[in-house]
Scaffold this active site. Structure first.
Site, PDB file in Angstrom:
ATOM      1  N   GLU A  80      82.128 -51.956  29.448  1.00 38.88           N
ATOM      2  CA  GLU A  80      80.792 -52.430  29.810  1.00 38.88           C
ATOM      3  C   GLU A  80      79.811 -52.411  28.641  1.00 38.88           C
ATOM      4  OE1 GLU A  80      82.608 -50.356  31.638  1.00 38.88           O
ATOM      5  OE2 GLU A  80      82.896 -51.451  33.509  1.00 38.88           O
ATOM      6  N   HIS A 132      78.726 -45.957  43.817  1.00 36.38           N
ATOM      7  CA  HIS A 132      78.845 -47.415  43.966  1.00 36.38           C
ATOM      8  C   HIS A 132      77.831 -47.968  44.957  1.00 36.38           C
ATOM      9  CE1 HIS A 132      82.639 -48.687  41.831  1.00 36.38           C
ATOM     10  NE2 HIS A 132      82.613 -47.381  41.623  1.00 36.38           N
TER      11      HIS A 132
END
Lengths: 328, 336
Positions: free
Chosen positions: A62, A131
């Site tokens: 990322e 999440h």
């Protein structure tokens, strides 16, 4: 203009595809965007249509996805970098905040960073604490990068096309729960909405509800029920962009209603609700008949178990309660 | 003791490199003096003294259409890339005429016209930018290479792994050039890296190991980066390690050399035996004897250029409120 009733997922796919056809510098990079067809299927079929050069599967990296998008954008390409979900953008935060947002300024305009970070966002699917973020206000904190968060398919298409065509970096957050929801979308390759413009989604004279993303859905549902049950007419302003933030329609509405509720899926502290409340008392103190109420997620990490997860989330019901409270 | 090594490179080339190395040294020593004089202000100033041959040799191997990016020890890289000393010095002093309009400061020099993509101050943060610039080169089918400088300490940051690996997967034309000066801020390489021979990390990414080069020898740097560039353009990334030494510590805040005998003595050894100016003098003497007068003239020329840059910076205006609010966005005021 011809319109078609399509899901937000399909509207986003149309926007991306049209922009890739329009400008060869536009390309997609991210985890599972190509052969896998996109984690949320937004890029379904792209790998076959545009090939591996323009639909680039990346390693699980990322920091490098975000940073390489910055470099490619500085050098003249127009990357659409998919961060899969906003939860992983915390790993990209440095590249986004220190580089995407600051390079144009830091080098006094020598470089521009025309890119879009796409990320799926939102909670409510038992995805658990790590999440289940809706952290867009964090990203909107910093000058230099725009933050978009559409609430329906039509806006999603026009806003994503605007983001891709703009020369500034944009974080484009897509609420997962809204992906399947349809609305009428102009079938036009040049349907582009202006950046940094709020939109009044429902007119009303009693209370101003300010929201964005999924909160707009709860707000509109609450407004409908309040109108039907209690005869209360809410005006719903959809911010659409957290940066640039367009509060003019909010002030205008507030001067009419004198009451405001801010609805967001994000956490309550240092939130959009905090910002809107602060700005309202600065800009329209004399029009204020009640304290601004904020409806947000609860200030806890999200648990797994369905029953207590839903307890922590905002809902149309909670919006209705808040509206009744500001009406005293 | 300087190595008396001869070369087939032309006399003009060697003299040009001598000038550049001396210019950087003088520029940096002047910056140090200006900092002590409070003409250069702020908390950061990382001098390139000691590293000069790395930057000059490496950049001599590149063409003007190739790309250069580095970290915060960037003054010498900018000068070696051919950026005029005047707007560089003006940036040091936070003046409106600086390369970054006084908004970047010493760590954020850049010149788009020179394909010098800037100095960056979050350690490792510029690595993926190099990957992205190289991606553009490949995407547009351009015949160029990206040279990414980094310090030894930065190789332990996650950015290194992600950016180097991504460039490897895509066979991008990047030279990862580690300027190993043995210390990351205050931590020794052997205390920070499991494999202190940093070039060997190339194996982990399946990329070309360019080896360890003498960073004090401009000719060796030039040759190594020339080979690396040819390889990178054809095949993909190269990892190269240059062994060098910093003469002025990590930055102006670094007082360790004042109090630690071991560091002071190590510094003296490098200065005495491996100073890039002396090493190059030795090479020039061995290859083209009798250049003393010309070398002195080049030193004077560099002195004049630095002097002129200070005068320019000194007389330049400071940025204004309009500068404060400009270039936050493209085509939008932050006040809108």
């Amino acid at each position: 203009m011809a319109e078609k009733n399509i899901s937000m997922r399909d509207a986003l796919r149309d926007a991306l595809r049209e922009e890739m056809i329009r400008d060869e510098r536009v390309f997609i990079m991210g985890e599972e965007v190509g052969r896998w067809q996109g984690t949320h299927r937004v890029t379904r079929g792209f790998y076959e249509e545009f090939g591996a050069e323009r639909v680039r599967d990346t390693p699980i990296s990322e920091m490098a996805i975000a940073g390489a998008a910055v470099g490619a954008a500085m050098a003249g390409l127009r990357p659409v970098a998919e961060l899969m979900t906003i939860n992983f953008a915390f790993l990209s935060l440095d590249a986004m905040v220190n580089h995407a947002a600051k390079i144009h300024y830091m080098f006094n305009g020598q470089f521009t960073v025309p890119l879009v970070f796409r990320a799926a966002t939102g909670w409510g699917n038992q995805a658990t604490a790590t999440h289940s973020h809706t952290p867009e206000p964090i990203f909107a904190h910093f000058p230099g990068m725009y933050v978009a968060m559409p609430s329906n398919a039509r806006d999603a298409k026009g806003m994503l096309k605007a983001a891709i065509r703009d020369d500034n970096p944009v974080l484009f957050s897509e609420v997962i729960a809204l992906y399947p929801k349809p609305s009428l979308v102009p079938d036009d390759a040049d349907f582009v909405l202006p950046i940094g413009k709020s939109d009044v989604k429902r007119e009303g004279s009693d209370v101003t509800i300010v929201s964005f993303g999924r909160g707009v859905e709860w707000s509109l549902e609450a407004a409908k029920q309040l109108s039907e049950k209690d005869g209360i007419e809410c005006e719903v302003v959809d911010l659409r962009w957290l940066r640039p933030l367009d509060l003019d329609p909010v002030y205008e509405s507030f001067k009419k209603t004198n009451r405001c509720v801010v609805v967001e899926e994000s956490l309550p502290m240092y939130s959009v609700g905090s910002e809107v409340a602060a700005r309202l008392q600065e800009a329209a103190f004399d029009y204020m008949d009640a304290p601004v109420r904020r409806v947000s997620a609860m200030d806890v990490p999200l648990p797994f178990a369905r029953d207590i997860e839903l307890m922590a989330l905002p809902s149309a019901q909670k919006v209705m309660t808040a509206v009744r409270e500001v009406l005293g | 003791m300087a190595v008396e090594q001869s070369t087939t490179l032309s006399r003009e080339t060697l003299l040009d490199w001598y000038y550049q190395i001396v210019l950087i040294r003088q520029f940096e020593e002047r910056c140090d003096a200006l900092y002590k004089d409070h003409k250069i202000t702020g908390v950061y100033l990382h001098l390139y003294s000691g590293h000069e041959a790395v930057g000059v040799g490496a950049l001599a191997a590149l063409g003007t259409d190739d790309h250069v990016i580095t970290a915060y020890r960037d003054h010498g890289i900018a000068l070696a890339r051919g950026v005029d000393a005047k707007p560089l010095m003006a940036e040091m002093m936070g003046k409106r005429t600086g390369v970054s309009g006084g908004k970047g400061g010493s760590m954020h020099l850049a010149s788009r016209a020179h394909n010098f993509w800037g100095g960056y101050a979050i350690v490792g943060g510029h690595f993926p930018l190099a990957t992205g610039i190289a991606l553009k080169v490949r995407y547009m089918k351009e015949p160029n290479v990206v040279l990414c400088f980094m310090g030894d300490g930065a190789t332990n940051n996650g950015y290194f792994h992600e950016a180097v690996n991504m460039a490897a997967v895509w066979d991008l034309p990047v030279i990862w050039l580690i300027e190993n000066n043995l210390v990351g801020m205050g931590t020794r390489i052997e205390d920070s890296s499991g494999q202190p021979q940093l070039h060997k990390r190339a194996a982990a990414y399946g990329i070309k190991d360019g080896g360890r080069v003498d960073g004090q020898n401009v000719v060796e740097m030039y040759e190594a980066v020339s080979q690396a560039a040819a390889y990178a353009k054809k095949k993909g990334p190269v990892l190269l390690e240059a062994l060098t030494y910093r003469y002025s510590g990590h930055g102006v805040s670094d007082k360790q050399y004042n109090v630690r005998e071991d560091l002071a003595s190590e510094l003296k050894q490098w200065q005495d035996a491996r100073d890039p100016i002396n090493v190059l003098r030795g090479i020039i003497n061995a290859s083209y004897p009798g250049a003393e007068a010309e070398l002195k003239a080049l030193e004077d020329r560099a002195d004049g250029v630095v002097e002129e840059s200070v005068k320019f910076a000194d007389e330049s205006p400071v940025p204004t409120y309009e500068d404060l609010i400009s270039n936050v966005y493209v085509g939008r005021s932050p006040l809108d």
